[in-house]
Design an enzyme around this catalytic site. Structure first.
Site, PDB file in Angstrom:
ATOM      1  CG  HIS A 201       2.242   2.459   2.433  1.00  0.00           C
ATOM      2  ND1 HIS A 201       3.285   2.458   1.541  1.00  0.00           N
ATOM      3  CD2 HIS A 201       2.691   3.146   3.524  1.00  0.00           C
ATOM      4  CE1 HIS A 201       4.320   3.113   2.073  1.00  0.00           C
ATOM      5  NE2 HIS A 201       3.987   3.529   3.271  1.00  0.00           N
TER       6      HIS A 201
ATOM      7  CB  CYS B  48     -19.962   5.338   9.092  1.00  0.00           C
ATOM      8  SG  CYS B  48     -19.860   4.168   7.717  1.00  0.00           S
TER       9      CYS B  48
HETATM   10 ZN    ZN Z   1     -20.428   5.387   5.808  1.00  0.00          ZN
END
Ligand code: ZN
Length: 249
Positions: A118, A129
């Site tokens: 997990h 990103c």
């Molecule tokens: Zn970022």
């Protein structure tokens, strides 16, 4: 006590343990089980606070819970059970820890092959990103929440939220470890969270002996008929380790 000896003999004979751990092993480290009476989910509805859709919609609100959760994690120290698992790896008897916990305490306890089903909430990720950075004190106090240096998006702890995928690499590594294991040791988990809870069944179907250490019986106890040690892992594991080191000599 006799059962400790039996389990120690079993470990000595077979070796190659894979431990499958859950919230119970971290309770004595100061992190109450989320689902328990003192758990965070008594105060915060997980559907509202631990779901990825809520995070995307209202990061500031979710971060009010995350700060509290992370403070518990940052203040926690490995328990005697974590340390015993570290020692079992050191003497070459434990091959991997598959954990449902996100607190990073197995690494602090000395384990190097930790498969985090997990994720790990000691890291932060950017959903845009996919940058991943260590979760620092500075990030913990950032208001209303810490942001990505590149894209200014809110950062999210790298633990898996409801509605998110289990990291594919964790699934792959866990399955690989289970293929080879001789002893599956279930520790501090009631086995109600799927797909993680499949792991012990997978090991048993490959012929591994099952040892369960839990404070009360679980669905594993009845379905896998394990060696069942009904007690806290912080009492049991150091006890087994003592037996083992005596047996080894
Ligand atoms: Zn970022």
């Amino acid at each position: 006590m006799e059962l400790y000896g039996k389990v120690a003999e079993l470990i000595k004979e077979k070796g190659n343990i894979v431990a499958f751990t859950g919230a119970g092993i971290s309770v004595e480290s100061g992190i109450p089980a989320f689902r328990g009476a003192q758990g965070l989910w008594e105060k915060y509805d997980p559907a509202e606070y631990a779901d990825i859709r809520s995070f995307v919609r209202e990061p500031a609100k979710v971060w009010s819970m995350l700060r509290e959760m992370t403070r518990l994690i940052f203040d926690a120290k490995p328990s005697p059970a974590h340390l015993a698992l570290g020692a079992l790896e050191k003497v070459g008897l434990l091959n991997a820890v598959v954990t449902q916990n996100v607190d990073g305490l197995h690494q602090q306890g000395g384990n190097t092959n930790v498969i985090e089903y997990h994720g790990n909430s000691r890291y932060l990720v950017c959903l845009k990103c996919h940058g991943r950075v260590p979760f620092t004190e500075e990030a913990l106090t950032a208001l209303p929440y810490p942001t990505c240096h590149k894209c200014r998006e809110p950062l999210k702890p790298d633990g898996v939220f409801f509605g998110e995928q289990i990291p594919p690499s964790a699934i792959e590594r866990a399955h690989e470890a289970v293929q080879r294991c001789e002893i599956m040791m279930i520790i501090g988990t009631s086995g109600v969270v799927y797909p993680a809870a499949e792991i012990p069944f997978l090991a048993a179907s490959r012929g591994a002996a099952v040892v369960e250490i839990n404070v009360s019986p679980t669905p594993f106890t009845s379905s896998l008929s394990p060696y069942f040690l009904e007690s806290s892992a912080s009492l049991v594991l150091p006890g087994i380790l003592d037996h083992l080191l005596k047996v080894k000599k």
